[in-house]
Design an enzyme around this catalytic site. Sequence first.
Site, short mmCIF file in Angstrom:
data_model
loop_
_atom_site.label_atom_id
_atom_site.label_comp_id
_atom_site.label_asym_id
_atom_site.label_seq_id
_atom_site.Cartn_x
_atom_site.Cartn_y
_atom_site.Cartn_z
N GLY B 89 0.82 -1.20 0.00
CA GLY B 89 0.00 0.00 0.00
C GLY B 89 0.86 1.25 0.00
O GLY B 89 1.95 1.25 -0.56
N LEU B 90 0.38 2.30 0.66
CA LEU B 90 1.06 3.58 0.69
C LEU B 90 1.38 4.07 -0.71
O LEU B 90 2.50 4.47 -1.01
CB LEU B 90 2.34 3.52 1.54
CG LEU B 90 2.13 3.40 3.04
CD1 LEU B 90 3.46 3.38 3.77
CD2 LEU B 90 1.28 4.55 3.55
N CYS B 91 0.40 3.93 -1.60
CA CYS B 91 0.62 4.49 -2.92
C CYS B 91 -0.64 5.24 -3.36
O CYS B 91 -1.15 5.05 -4.45
CB CYS B 91 1.02 3.41 -3.92
SG CYS B 91 -0.03 1.97 -3.89
N GLY B 92 -1.14 6.07 -2.46
CA GLY B 92 -2.26 6.92 -2.80
C GLY B 92 -3.52 6.11 -3.08
O GLY B 92 -3.75 5.09 -2.46
#
Lengths: 145, 287
Positions: B89-92
Amino acid sequence: MAPMRLEIITAERVVYSDDVDLLVAPGMEGELGILPHHAPLMTMIAPGEITVRKEGEEDSYLAISGGFLEVMANHVTILADAAERSDEIDEARVREALRRAEERINMRASDMDLQRAVAALQRSQARLRVVQRRRARPSPPPGQS
Amino acid sequence: MPNIRVIRRRIRSVQNTAKVTRAMEMIAASKLRRSQQRLLASRPYSDTIMEVMGHLAAQTGDLGDDAHPLLQRREVNRVEVIHVTPDRGLCGGLNANLNRFVGRFVLDQSVPVSVIPVGRKGRDFMVRSNRDVRAVFVDQGDRPNLLDVLPIARLAMDDYESGYVDEVYVAYGRFISTVVQRPTIQKLLPVEPAEMEPGELSGYIYEPGSAEVLASLLPRFVEMQVYHAVLESIGSEQSARMVAMRNATDSANEMIQGLTLLMNKVRQESITTELLDIVGGAAALEG
């Protein structure tokens, strides 16, 4: 004669893309010459050498290690597993690969290895032929993109 | 009134977060450069083989039962979607967009849909929403090679040949630019015929023969398309993460500024109050 479009594409890059007048490719059942306005054709090609001729220029050569060739509406597309222009091949490395392949064939390894070695041998031989053509004629032809 | 020490601790914590997001941004940027190169280099091949397959399908329509199993069209009773997503994750909004997009596609079908998630985020979503998950492929890494994706293509082809599914799609985030990734779904099987002028439909000459050429070309086509989808997905993931992390770093810095301002104001106020106390005390003693 109106030229035809030739594109040689591998999974990594576009190797060649230009208008040409004649193309000779190694088909599965022998050499295959293609002139402009060839009938639609779909064929597999063997490891070997591709000759490209353009009006008013010296022939250029490419080594190819198998793939597909499509002729469609005066547009030749070669989907190659790998392909190199003659000026990109390192002769010393090719000779080394050739020697290794011959060694492995002489050792009579298992069937699977043998097949792979023969394929490697064919590829190396094709590259070597292409590179030697270039040596016979030192200046590389222009018009390669 | 907020305590100075509390604010100072808060600033330090935000600073640490900013450091982390800044580092992630730079990692994503360097990975993006590599994956973007690979992806743009593989596009011509993928587009061209697609085109060639289109020509081919347009001309083999009359082969009937003799057609290669991967070219046979059937009544559609079940479709399969290869759902390519990032592992992390951590991709907008990328993962959410991809999952919503494929989720919508699944709901729009009038027949049962089997999903093959490639990537943790897609798997989690499909499992959570109780879809029929046929198989799961995770941990492809940042630089997969063709061999890594062959099993995915193999499974899809086997399912199609055995008649388990009658259509196969591949869905992925197409890398448009660093800031735009477009969820895309593409039909793999049966191969869509290209639209052609009647004059061009003169039929191919096959060498050695149509069966041999097709048997070798069709699997190659499916493999390359799946591989290319994975490359596109990795490019999208890295660019989305880079942008998301840059925004996070900017927000953190903004927050630090606000907090510093607040801290200074509080400090000044407390000094003023202390001074007033001292002056007041001195005046009381004199009086």
